[in-house]
Enzyme design. Structure first.
Site, PDB file in Angstrom:
ATOM      1  N   GLU A  80      -5.478  12.605  -5.586  1.00 47.09           N
ATOM      2  CA  GLU A  80      -5.385  12.134  -4.212  1.00 47.09           C
ATOM      3  C   GLU A  80      -6.706  11.459  -3.866  1.00 47.09           C
ATOM      4  O   GLU A  80      -7.767  11.850  -4.372  1.00 47.09           O
ATOM      5  CB  GLU A  80      -5.082  13.299  -3.254  1.00 47.09           C
ATOM      6  CG  GLU A  80      -4.576  12.871  -1.905  1.00 47.09           C
ATOM      7  CD  GLU A  80      -3.324  12.013  -1.992  1.00 47.09           C
ATOM      8  OE1 GLU A  80      -3.462  10.759  -1.920  1.00 47.09           O
ATOM      9  OE2 GLU A  80      -2.220  12.565  -2.128  1.00 47.09           O
ATOM     10  N   CYS A 122       2.595  12.633  -3.342  1.00 49.20           N
ATOM     11  CA  CYS A 122       2.221  12.662  -4.750  1.00 49.20           C
ATOM     12  C   CYS A 122       2.494  11.272  -5.305  1.00 49.20           C
ATOM     13  O   CYS A 122       3.650  10.875  -5.465  1.00 49.20           O
ATOM     14  CB  CYS A 122       3.026  13.719  -5.511  1.00 49.20           C
ATOM     15  SG  CYS A 122       2.628  13.790  -7.273  1.00 49.20           S
TER      16      CYS A 122
END
Length: 271
Positions: free
Chosen positions: A114, A2
């Site tokens: 992402e 993350c």
């Protein structure tokens, strides 16, 4: 992993969702659609209130910096490298094991970003026609629109170069716990692109379902083996992912338009 996420919900709304007993409006943060490492973020945690007669832990909404600084660190210089903690080794790594034992938190988010390098881009790189392949960002979020409750750890670090009464003498920092990305099908997959989270990236933030919030936040829950039982991914099919503008790749860009779903990847050759 993350490395960037969105957090646009108001503190009062988060307080309601997580049944927070105490939060200071002075610690409120503006909505942030492009949260990057070392920024200040809001977390949910349980600990006794400072100077309170009642020693019981109180569920609070607190402002901390994203990038954990262990209490024993000589300086905060490595905080940007400590934004994530791997669920598989969290109980044994010196930087995380004490926090895992008694200083756990929830990092509320709308979802996380992402980046994926498409097949066409990779082929161009291999052929030497492109030195740096272009990546398509995806936004990953609960399919039902609920808050993404990321498992986290928090720590306090004392800056010994400052006097006790200095407002910056103590640092409160956090890290997001990550796990292996789900290989099963997404709850809602894009019409064109990856069909699972693992196809986007091999790692993902560990999402805590509401039935695990209490045990995760409870500071009296210190048994390592029992705590490791909480580090399991949620049931598959709860997430959705969709392509968003490459504008999110620049941390200076920030606004709700970053979450706008594109009809397809910005490059037709992505998959």
């Amino acid at each position: 992993m993350c490395g960037r996420y969105a957090a646009s919900r108001r503190p009062e709304d988060l307080a309601g969702v997580f049944e927070v007993e105490k939060w200071d409006p002075a610690q409120a943060l503006e909505p942030d659609w492009n949260v990057a490492p070392t920024k200040e973020v809001l977390v949910v945690l349980e600990r006794p209130l400072k100077d309170a007669e009642d020693p019981r832990p109180v569920r609070q909404l607190r402002k901390v910096k994203w990038g954990l600084v262990p209490s024993w660190a000589k300086s905060p210089d490595g905080a940007a490298r400590m934004i994530n903690a791997r669920a598989e080794t969290i109980h044994e790594k010196p930087s995380f094991k004490k926090a895992f034992s008694s200083r756990r938190c929830i990092v509320p988010a709308d979802g996380y970003y992402e980046w994926v390098t498409g097949v066409g881009e990779r082929e161009l790189e291999v052929e030497g026609k492109k030195k740096r392949p272009r990546k398509q960002p995806y936004f990953v979020t609960p399919a039902d629109g609920s808050v993404f409750a990321m498992a986290g750890l928090y720590e306090f670090w004392r800056d010994r170069t400052l006097p006790d009464d200095h407002p910056l003498a103590w640092w409160a920092t956090c890290s997001v716990v990550t796990t292996e990305a789900e290989t099963g099908p997404l709850g809602v997959a894009p019409a064109e692109g990856p069909g699972s989270l693992a196809e986007i990236h091999p790692r993902m933030p560990l999402m805590l379902t509401p039935d695990r919030w209490g045990a995760w936040l409870d500071p009296s829950h210190t048994d390592t083996e029992s705590l490791r039982g909480l580090l399991v991914p949620p049931p598959q099919g709860l997430m959705r992912a969709y392509p968003v503008s490459t504008a999110v790749s620049n941390v200076r860009n920030n606004g709700p338009e970053l979450l706008k779903e594109l009809e397809g990847p910005e490059e037709a050759t992505l998959f």
